[in-house]
Design a protein around this motif. Structure first.
Motif, short mmCIF file in Angstrom:
data_model
loop_
_atom_site.label_atom_id
_atom_site.label_comp_id
_atom_site.label_asym_id
_atom_site.label_seq_id
_atom_site.Cartn_x
_atom_site.Cartn_y
_atom_site.Cartn_z
N CYS A 34 56.86 18.68 8.22
CA CYS A 34 56.65 17.78 9.36
C CYS A 34 56.17 16.40 8.89
CB CYS A 34 55.67 18.39 10.35
SG CYS A 34 56.39 19.79 11.24
N GLY A 35 55.32 16.38 7.87
CA GLY A 35 54.87 15.11 7.31
C GLY A 35 56.00 14.34 6.68
N PHE A 36 56.91 15.04 6.01
CA PHE A 36 58.07 14.40 5.39
C PHE A 36 58.95 13.74 6.45
CE2 PHE A 36 62.56 14.82 4.05
CZ PHE A 36 62.56 13.85 3.05
N VAL A 37 59.29 14.48 7.49
CA VAL A 37 60.14 13.91 8.54
C VAL A 37 59.41 12.77 9.25
CG1 VAL A 37 61.42 14.40 10.67
CG2 VAL A 37 61.42 16.07 8.81
N LEU A 97 52.24 2.11 17.50
CA LEU A 97 52.32 3.06 18.61
C LEU A 97 53.36 4.15 18.32
CD1 LEU A 97 51.44 3.93 21.46
CD2 LEU A 97 53.24 2.43 22.35
N GLY A 98 54.52 3.74 17.84
CA GLY A 98 55.56 4.71 17.49
C GLY A 98 55.10 5.67 16.41
N ALA A 99 54.39 5.15 15.41
CA ALA A 99 53.90 6.01 14.33
C ALA A 99 52.86 7.00 14.84
CB ALA A 99 53.31 5.14 13.21
N VAL A 100 51.96 6.55 15.70
CA VAL A 100 50.91 7.42 16.22
C VAL A 100 51.50 8.50 17.13
CG1 VAL A 100 48.89 7.51 17.74
CG2 VAL A 100 49.05 5.74 15.98
N VAL A 101 52.36 8.10 18.06
CA VAL A 101 52.95 9.07 19.00
C VAL A 101 53.80 10.10 18.25
CG1 VAL A 101 54.60 9.31 20.90
CG2 VAL A 101 52.85 7.53 20.99
N SER A 102 54.64 9.63 17.33
CA SER A 102 55.47 10.57 16.58
C SER A 102 54.60 11.44 15.67
CB SER A 102 56.55 9.85 15.79
OG SER A 102 55.98 8.97 14.84
N GLY A 103 53.53 10.87 15.12
CA GLY A 103 52.61 11.65 14.27
C GLY A 103 51.97 12.80 15.02
N VAL A 104 51.54 12.54 16.24
CA VAL A 104 50.95 13.60 17.06
C VAL A 104 52.00 14.67 17.36
CG1 VAL A 104 49.99 14.13 19.35
CG2 VAL A 104 49.15 12.15 18.07
N GLY A 105 53.20 14.24 17.67
CA GLY A 105 54.28 15.20 17.94
C GLY A 105 54.58 16.08 16.74
N PHE A 106 54.66 15.48 15.56
CA PHE A 106 54.94 16.27 14.36
C PHE A 106 53.76 17.15 13.97
CE2 PHE A 106 58.41 13.17 13.61
CZ PHE A 106 59.45 14.09 13.50
N LEU A 107 52.55 16.73 14.26
CA LEU A 107 51.38 17.57 14.00
C LEU A 107 51.42 18.81 14.89
CD1 LEU A 107 48.92 17.62 12.19
CD2 LEU A 107 47.65 16.42 13.97
N LEU A 108 51.79 18.62 16.15
CA LEU A 108 51.93 19.76 17.06
C LEU A 108 53.05 20.69 16.60
CD1 LEU A 108 51.43 17.97 20.50
CD2 LEU A 108 49.82 19.48 19.31
N LEU A 109 54.15 20.12 16.14
CA LEU A 109 55.25 20.93 15.62
C LEU A 109 54.81 21.73 14.39
CD1 LEU A 109 58.22 21.79 15.69
CD2 LEU A 109 58.74 19.75 14.33
N ALA A 110 54.03 21.11 13.51
CA ALA A 110 53.51 21.81 12.33
C ALA A 110 52.63 22.99 12.74
CB ALA A 110 52.74 20.85 11.44
N ALA A 111 51.85 22.80 13.81
CA ALA A 111 51.00 23.88 14.29
C ALA A 111 51.84 25.08 14.75
CB ALA A 111 50.11 23.40 15.43
N VAL A 112 52.99 24.81 15.32
CA VAL A 112 53.88 25.89 15.74
C VAL A 112 54.56 26.52 14.52
CG1 VAL A 112 56.00 26.41 17.03
CG2 VAL A 112 54.27 24.90 18.03
N LEU A 113 55.05 25.69 13.61
CA LEU A 113 55.79 26.19 12.45
C LEU A 113 54.92 26.95 11.45
CD1 LEU A 113 58.16 23.19 11.67
CD2 LEU A 113 58.74 25.37 12.76
N GLN A 114 53.62 26.69 11.45
CA GLN A 114 52.75 27.34 10.48
C GLN A 114 52.75 28.85 10.61
OE1 GLN A 114 49.54 28.97 10.77
NE2 GLN A 114 49.60 28.91 13.00
N ARG A 115 53.09 29.35 11.79
CA ARG A 115 53.15 30.81 11.98
C ARG A 115 54.21 31.44 11.08
NH1 ARG A 115 53.13 31.84 18.37
NH2 ARG A 115 51.09 32.81 18.26
N TRP A 116 55.31 30.72 10.85
CA TRP A 116 56.40 31.25 10.05
C TRP A 116 56.39 30.75 8.61
CZ3 TRP A 116 57.11 29.43 15.05
CH2 TRP A 116 57.35 30.42 16.00
#
Length: 185
Positions: free
Chosen positions: A41-44, A12-31
């Protein structure tokens, strides 16, 4: 009292944090562009998963481990106290310890490859992954209540996995070429 143990908590922790980091990657991809954003994001996220797998007790240890019965030092016996079977894989725990650090090593190389400093940052990051493994083992030794064993074999296996991942990351650089990602403003 809330039970914070078991493989369900880890997954559960891996899935929830994975979704969070995927969303963060979507934001960071602009820059950064998609490849570096996903790599960072995958590394962290891989570090979070490692912490979950190594620090969450595999079963309810609400009573803890008594101070008298806990080890006072790490096992220096190569092969150590690790059981042959573990909760996810039928194979040895050593295979899991090695496999756990492979994504971190690979994603580290891809994440730092954009700048010229990558030649310095990648080996330093590999050293930091080794230090992370040592810190995990030390924490397992000190926190008797999580009922985990401190073992030098785990450090060896973790570093081996990081080095294998590092090699995979070097191959991925030729395919992904993250330095060519465009920065959009």
């Amino acid at each position: 009292m809330v039970d914070f143990s078991g493989t369900e908590v880890m997954v559960l922790g891996a899935v929830v944090s994975g979704v969070g980091f995927l969303l963060l990657a979507a934001v960071l991809q602009r820059w950064l562009g998609w490849v570096p954003a996903l790599a960072w994001c995958g590394f962290v996220w891989s570090l979070v998963v490692i912490a979950l797998v190594t620090m969450v007790p595999t079963y309810d240890v609400s009573g803890g481990v008594s101070l008298e019965s806990r080890p006072t030092s790490c096992s220096w016996d190569i092969g150590g106290p690790a059981p042959e079977g573990f909760w996810i894989f039928d194979g040895a725990q050593r295979t899991l310890n090695t496999a756990l650090f492979v994504p971190s090593g690979a994603l580290l190389v891809v994440a730092v490859a954009r700048g010229r400093s990558g030649f310095l940052l990648a080996p330093l990051g590999l050293g930091a992954l080794a230090a992370y493994s040592v810190a995990i083992e030390y924490t397992q030794l000190e926190l008797a209540r999580i009922d985990r064993a401190c073992d030098i074999t785990d450090v060896i296996d973790n570093v081996t996995g990081a080095v294998i991942g590092f090699g995979i990351g070097l191959v991925l650089l030729a395919v992904l070429r993250p330095w060519r990602s465009r920065r959009r403003v």
